[in-house]
Design a protein around this motif. Structure first.
Motif, mmCIF file in Angstrom:
data_model
loop_
_atom_site.group_PDB
_atom_site.id
_atom_site.type_symbol
_atom_site.label_atom_id
_atom_site.label_comp_id
_atom_site.label_asym_id
_atom_site.label_seq_id
_atom_site.Cartn_x
_atom_site.Cartn_y
_atom_site.Cartn_z
ATOM 1 N N GLU A 111 0.838 -1.211 0.000
ATOM 2 C CA GLU A 111 0.000 0.000 0.000
ATOM 3 C C GLU A 111 0.868 1.254 0.000
ATOM 4 O O GLU A 111 0.558 2.234 -0.684
ATOM 5 C CB GLU A 111 -0.949 -0.001 1.205
ATOM 6 N N ARG A 112 1.958 1.229 0.759
ATOM 7 C CA ARG A 112 2.864 2.369 0.797
ATOM 8 C C ARG A 112 3.471 2.621 -0.582
ATOM 9 O O ARG A 112 3.535 3.766 -1.057
ATOM 10 C CB ARG A 112 3.975 2.129 1.828
ATOM 11 N N LEU A 113 3.876 1.543 -1.249
ATOM 12 C CA LEU A 113 4.452 1.678 -2.590
ATOM 13 C C LEU A 113 3.417 2.162 -3.607
ATOM 14 O O LEU A 113 3.723 2.985 -4.477
ATOM 15 C CB LEU A 113 5.066 0.351 -3.041
ATOM 16 N N LYS A 114 2.174 1.684 -3.485
ATOM 17 C CA LYS A 114 1.102 2.156 -4.377
ATOM 18 C C LYS A 114 0.884 3.656 -4.200
ATOM 19 O O LYS A 114 0.714 4.393 -5.175
ATOM 20 C CB LYS A 114 -0.210 1.407 -4.094
ATOM 21 N N GLU A 115 0.883 4.108 -2.947
ATOM 22 C CA GLU A 115 0.678 5.538 -2.670
ATOM 23 C C GLU A 115 1.836 6.353 -3.245
ATOM 24 O O GLU A 115 1.638 7.424 -3.831
ATOM 25 C CB GLU A 115 0.550 5.773 -1.162
ATOM 26 N N LYS A 116 3.035 5.859 -3.106
ATOM 27 C CA LYS A 116 4.212 6.546 -3.662
ATOM 28 C C LYS A 116 4.102 6.628 -5.182
ATOM 29 O O LYS A 116 4.425 7.666 -5.782
ATOM 30 C CB LYS A 116 5.485 5.802 -3.239
ATOM 31 N N MET A 117 3.638 5.547 -5.830
ATOM 32 C CA MET A 117 3.452 5.551 -7.290
ATOM 33 C C MET A 117 2.398 6.584 -7.687
ATOM 34 O O MET A 117 2.571 7.315 -8.669
ATOM 35 C CB MET A 117 3.024 4.158 -7.783
ATOM 36 N N ARG A 118 1.303 6.667 -6.936
ATOM 37 C CA ARG A 118 0.255 7.666 -7.228
ATOM 38 C C ARG A 118 0.819 9.080 -7.139
ATOM 39 O O ARG A 118 0.534 9.934 -7.979
ATOM 40 C CB ARG A 118 -0.924 7.501 -6.260
ATOM 41 N N GLN A 119 1.621 9.295 -6.099
ATOM 42 C CA GLN A 119 2.223 10.622 -5.937
ATOM 43 C C GLN A 119 3.150 10.946 -7.112
ATOM 44 O O GLN A 119 3.140 12.071 -7.625
ATOM 45 C CB GLN A 119 3.003 10.694 -4.614
ATOM 46 N N MET A 120 3.923 9.960 -7.545
ATOM 47 C CA MET A 120 4.837 10.188 -8.671
ATOM 48 C C MET A 120 4.047 10.435 -9.959
ATOM 49 O O MET A 120 4.417 11.292 -10.770
ATOM 50 C CB MET A 120 5.779 8.997 -8.832
ATOM 51 N N GLU A 121 2.959 9.693 -10.169
ATOM 52 C CA GLU A 121 2.127 9.916 -11.353
ATOM 53 C C GLU A 121 1.518 11.319 -11.336
ATOM 54 O O GLU A 121 1.453 11.980 -12.361
ATOM 55 C CB GLU A 121 1.025 8.849 -11.416
#
Length: 128
Positions: A111-121
């Motif tokens: 979940e932490r990595l998914k949130e980081k990916m969303r932020q980068m997108e």
């Protein structure tokens, strides 16, 4: 060791018990005879068919403090279990809890990595 067991005391007298405890009667394999148990006892010892299919029982030896064993026996009596069965259940619960903990950590990391990916997108979309 066996002196407090009423069944042993009924079968053997004091001198015989001491000879077994001191190993005077022997402790070598030549004195051992394989016991044959009825099928119902084997099933009782080894668990039900589902349990047998999922895991084979293995005999182990473990040293525990005597007070702990006595406590486990008392708890087992209250729960209607033998102390060894109680130990097995406690260990199963511990392993299941540890496995859940690892799974929860992996899910949290995912979940932490998914949130980081969303932020980068989001950052890439703002730059475009």
């Amino acid at each position: 060791m066996y002196k407090s067991d009423p069944i042993i005391e009924a079968i053997f007298d004091e001198k015989e018990i001491e000879k077994w405890d001191s190993r005077e009667y022997g402790a070598d394999e030549e004195y051992v005879e394989r016991a044959v148990l009825d099928k119902q006892y084997v099933e009782l010892i080894n668990g039900n068919d589902e349990e047998k299919l999922s895991s084979k029982m293995q005999l182990i030896s473990i040293r525990l403090p005597e007070p702990l064993i006595q406590d486990l026996k008392e708890i087992g009596k209250k729960e209607g279990l033998g102390y060894q069965t109680l130990i097995r259940e406690v260990m199963k619960r511990f392993v299941a809890a540890e496995n859940r903990k690892e799974l929860n950590q992996a899910i949290s990391e995912n979940e932490r990595l998914k949130e980081k990916m969303r932020q980068m997108e989001d950052m890439l979309q703002k730059q475009a």
